[in-house]
Design a protein around this motif. Structure first.
Motif, mmCIF file in Angstrom:
data_model
loop_
_atom_site.group_PDB
_atom_site.id
_atom_site.type_symbol
_atom_site.label_atom_id
_atom_site.label_comp_id
_atom_site.label_asym_id
_atom_site.label_seq_id
_atom_site.Cartn_x
_atom_site.Cartn_y
_atom_site.Cartn_z
ATOM 1 N N PRO A 299 1.009 -1.229 -0.021
ATOM 2 C CA PRO A 299 0.200 -0.043 -0.057
ATOM 3 C C PRO A 299 0.806 1.342 0.107
ATOM 4 C CG PRO A 299 -0.617 -1.520 1.729
ATOM 5 C CD PRO A 299 0.545 -1.995 1.149
ATOM 6 N N ALA A 300 0.265 2.452 -0.464
ATOM 7 C CA ALA A 300 0.930 3.734 -0.540
ATOM 8 C C ALA A 300 -0.179 4.869 -0.840
ATOM 9 C CB ALA A 300 2.007 3.488 -1.595
ATOM 10 N N PRO A 301 0.303 5.818 -0.005
ATOM 11 C CA PRO A 301 -0.843 7.030 0.104
ATOM 12 C C PRO A 301 -1.107 7.611 -1.535
ATOM 13 C CG PRO A 301 1.273 7.372 1.373
ATOM 14 C CD PRO A 301 1.601 6.269 0.795
ATOM 15 N N GLU A 302 -0.288 7.137 -2.357
ATOM 16 C CA GLU A 302 -0.510 7.739 -3.806
ATOM 17 C C GLU A 302 -1.765 6.744 -4.333
ATOM 18 O OE1 GLU A 302 2.349 4.459 -5.990
ATOM 19 O OE2 GLU A 302 3.168 6.451 -5.652
ATOM 20 N N ARG A 303 -2.310 5.871 -3.858
ATOM 21 C CA ARG A 303 -3.398 4.808 -4.054
ATOM 22 C C ARG A 303 -4.485 5.235 -2.883
ATOM 23 N NH1 ARG A 303 -0.659 0.217 -4.134
ATOM 24 N NH2 ARG A 303 1.449 1.580 -4.000
ATOM 25 N N GLY A 304 -5.728 5.747 -3.094
ATOM 26 C CA GLY A 304 -6.622 5.918 -2.028
ATOM 27 C C GLY A 304 -7.527 4.837 -2.624
ATOM 28 N N VAL A 305 -8.384 4.323 -1.214
ATOM 29 C CA VAL A 305 -9.232 3.137 -1.758
ATOM 30 C C VAL A 305 -10.574 3.723 -0.882
ATOM 31 C CG1 VAL A 305 -9.913 0.825 -1.478
ATOM 32 C CG2 VAL A 305 -7.148 1.751 -1.630
ATOM 33 N N VAL A 306 -11.579 3.297 -1.480
ATOM 34 C CA VAL A 306 -12.862 3.402 -0.971
ATOM 35 C C VAL A 306 -13.560 2.203 -1.209
ATOM 36 C CG1 VAL A 306 -15.205 4.661 -0.975
ATOM 37 C CG2 VAL A 306 -13.035 5.753 -1.632
ATOM 38 N N TYR A 307 -14.022 1.615 -0.054
ATOM 39 C CA TYR A 307 -14.928 0.144 -0.032
ATOM 40 C C TYR A 307 -16.311 0.651 -0.052
ATOM 41 C CZ TYR A 307 -10.395 -2.238 -0.075
ATOM 42 O OH TYR A 307 -8.960 -2.625 -0.454
ATOM 43 N N GLN A 308 -17.037 -0.531 -0.209
ATOM 44 C CA GLN A 308 -18.578 -0.523 -0.089
ATOM 45 C C GLN A 308 -18.824 -0.111 1.424
ATOM 46 O OE1 GLN A 308 -22.269 -3.711 -0.352
ATOM 47 N NE2 GLN A 308 -20.726 -3.688 -2.207
ATOM 48 N N LYS A 309 -18.158 -0.941 2.239
ATOM 49 C CA LYS A 309 -18.196 -0.674 3.630
ATOM 50 C C LYS A 309 -17.030 0.505 3.997
ATOM 51 C CE LYS A 309 -20.319 -4.682 5.151
ATOM 52 N NZ LYS A 309 -20.114 -6.043 5.940
ATOM 53 N N THR A 310 -17.506 1.897 4.539
ATOM 54 C CA THR A 310 -16.874 2.815 4.748
ATOM 55 C C THR A 310 -15.770 2.580 5.885
ATOM 56 O OG1 THR A 310 -18.328 3.951 6.053
ATOM 57 C CG2 THR A 310 -18.236 4.488 3.421
ATOM 58 N N SER A 311 -16.023 1.809 6.759
ATOM 59 C CA SER A 311 -15.122 1.563 7.839
ATOM 60 C C SER A 311 -14.655 2.729 8.517
ATOM 61 C CB SER A 311 -14.013 0.726 7.470
ATOM 62 O OG SER A 311 -14.277 -0.507 6.829
ATOM 63 N N LEU A 312 -15.568 3.783 8.893
ATOM 64 C CA LEU A 312 -15.218 5.039 9.656
ATOM 65 C C LEU A 312 -15.120 4.783 10.911
ATOM 66 C CD1 LEU A 312 -17.899 7.314 7.895
ATOM 67 C CD2 LEU A 312 -15.552 6.950 7.188
ATOM 68 N N PHE A 313 -14.127 5.450 11.565
ATOM 69 C CA PHE A 313 -14.076 5.231 12.991
ATOM 70 C C PHE A 313 -15.121 5.895 13.831
ATOM 71 C CE2 PHE A 313 -9.547 5.683 11.530
ATOM 72 C CZ PHE A 313 -8.982 4.432 11.868
ATOM 73 N N PRO A 314 -16.129 5.112 14.364
ATOM 74 C CA PRO A 314 -17.286 5.489 15.147
ATOM 75 C C PRO A 314 -16.955 6.467 16.042
ATOM 76 C CG PRO A 314 -16.940 3.289 15.834
ATOM 77 C CD PRO A 314 -16.000 3.719 14.781
ATOM 78 N N ALA B 134 -10.447 9.529 1.513
ATOM 79 C CA ALA B 134 -9.697 9.196 0.551
ATOM 80 C C ALA B 134 -8.875 10.327 -0.052
ATOM 81 C CB ALA B 134 -10.254 8.351 -0.409
ATOM 82 N N TYR B 135 -9.736 11.544 -0.449
ATOM 83 C CA TYR B 135 -9.333 12.628 -1.454
ATOM 84 C C TYR B 135 -8.380 13.535 -0.327
ATOM 85 C CZ TYR B 135 -12.162 12.746 -6.036
ATOM 86 O OH TYR B 135 -12.211 12.370 -7.201
ATOM 87 N N ALA B 136 -8.545 13.391 0.928
ATOM 88 C CA ALA B 136 -7.650 14.197 1.765
ATOM 89 C C ALA B 136 -6.399 13.549 1.921
ATOM 90 C CB ALA B 136 -8.304 14.548 3.262
ATOM 91 N N ASN B 137 -6.128 12.538 1.737
ATOM 92 C CA ASN B 137 -4.867 12.145 1.358
ATOM 93 C C ASN B 137 -4.129 12.428 0.174
ATOM 94 O OD1 ASN B 137 -4.270 10.395 4.014
ATOM 95 N ND2 ASN B 137 -6.025 9.199 3.396
ATOM 96 N N GLN B 138 -4.878 13.071 -0.445
ATOM 97 C CA GLN B 138 -4.408 13.617 -2.013
ATOM 98 C C GLN B 138 -3.383 12.604 -3.012
ATOM 99 O OE1 GLN B 138 -2.380 17.306 -0.095
ATOM 100 N NE2 GLN B 138 -3.803 18.211 -1.637
ATOM 101 N N PRO B 139 -4.417 11.319 -2.999
ATOM 102 C CA PRO B 139 -3.773 10.211 -3.933
ATOM 103 C C PRO B 139 -3.571 10.592 -5.352
ATOM 104 C CG PRO B 139 -6.044 9.664 -3.326
ATOM 105 C CD PRO B 139 -5.701 10.942 -2.526
ATOM 106 N N ASP B 140 -2.826 10.093 -6.192
ATOM 107 C CA ASP B 140 -2.759 10.250 -7.565
ATOM 108 C C ASP B 140 -3.862 9.468 -8.048
ATOM 109 O OD1 ASP B 140 -0.635 11.734 -7.635
ATOM 110 O OD2 ASP B 140 1.012 10.229 -8.246
ATOM 111 N N ILE B 141 -4.233 8.311 -7.426
ATOM 112 C CA ILE B 141 -5.187 7.357 -7.974
ATOM 113 C C ILE B 141 -6.235 6.999 -7.030
ATOM 114 C CG2 ILE B 141 -5.396 5.098 -9.055
ATOM 115 C CD1 ILE B 141 -2.343 5.353 -9.758
ATOM 116 N N MET B 142 -7.582 6.900 -7.285
ATOM 117 C CA MET B 142 -8.480 6.603 -6.524
ATOM 118 C C MET B 142 -8.970 5.280 -6.915
ATOM 119 S SD MET B 142 -9.450 9.011 -4.098
ATOM 120 C CE MET B 142 -11.306 8.883 -3.987
#
Length: 262
Positions: free
Chosen positions: A87-102, A161-169
């Motif tokens: 993994p690397a910050p240049e690749r942001g990932v968004v899954y079906q389950k957001t897994s936010l910290f409650p 995901a965008y806040a990490n400013q990845p090159d690729i989403m």
């Protein structure tokens, strides 16, 4: 063939999948299950690429390999010519389950990545403000995930995901669990966000309307062992109309070419 220097390929694409295969040991220990076979494709700068195929065809496995969360058993993945080894910050990932910290507020969730990367506080606040505005959540900064609707939580996940400013989403069926109306609204929102803040996006879905609504290009995948069956350039202006004649023509064309049996 490009010139290779260590793990770096000169002149490589933004994201490149080269002869990638993935197999897993069967649960009974007898043989192996081949999920991906000979996957070859490139993703271009600021392109919205959709990986489309039937459920359980290996799309998530492929996305995890692109993210560096899993390794192929054959072949290699490169980002901007550099071999993916994790993994690397240049690749942001968004899954079906957001897994936010409650236990974290919306703004704390969005700012978590930059804080881990030791982004200065002033810059971190500006990033959080910018991306909450982008996804339409200004005013919900102090809310907790449990106080939000499913669509709003997914917006937080996109902003994070965008806040990490990845090159690729990399997006794995992010709207798959939403009701039909909310899903349609989120597709419109994602297209608006992508138009405003261009990023290279790889989006996984098994919904043909969603694929056609969003994509610059669709890669149609077969059933397991998954490989590329066809590619389609989607040359329609945005915003797109679900009942437009070209939309309906492509929908039928791609549907007729799908592997519908497992």
């Amino acid at each position: 063939m490009e010139r290779t220097e260590g793990n770096v390929i000169a002149g490589g694409a933004v994201l490149e999948c080269r002869n990638v295969g993935r197999s897993f040991d069967n649960y009974d220990g007898n043989g192996r299950n081949e999920v991906l076979r000979n996957m070859n494709f490139e993703v271009h700068e600021n392109e919205f690429l959709v990986l489309f195929g039937a459920g359980q065809c290996g799309k998530t496995t492929l996305l995890n390999i692109l993210a560096g969360l899993d390794m192929p058993t054959e072949g290699e993945v490169y980002t901007r010519g550099r071999k993916v080894t994790g993994p690397a910050p240049e690749r942001g990932v968004v899954y079906q389950k957001t897994s936010l910290f409650p236990w974290m507020t919306v703004e704390e969730n969005v700012g978590f990545g930059p804080s881990v990367r030791h982004v200065p506080e002033k810059e971190r606040r500006e990033l959080v403000k910018r991306y909450l505005e982008l996804v339409g959540l200004t005013g919900f900064e102090k809310s907790y995930p449990g106080q939000l609707s499913g669509g709003m939580r997914q917006r937080v996940g996109i902003a994070r995901a965008y806040a990490n400013q990845p090159d690729i989403m990399l997006m794995d069926e992010p709207f798959g669990h939403l009701d039909a109306q909310t899903r349609y609204m989120m597709e419109e929102e994602l297209q608006r966000i992508w138009q405003k803040e261009k990023r290279t996006v790889v989006f996984v879905t098994n919904n043909i309307e969603e694929a056609l609504f969003l994509a610059d290009r669709i890669i149609l995948l077969t059933n397991c062992p998954t490989h590329i069956k066809e590619e389609y350039i989607i040359d329609m202006p945005h915003p797109r109309d679900y009942v437009d004649s070209e939309f309906l023509r492509l929908r039928q064309l791609i549907t007729d070419n799908m592997d519908l049996t497992l």
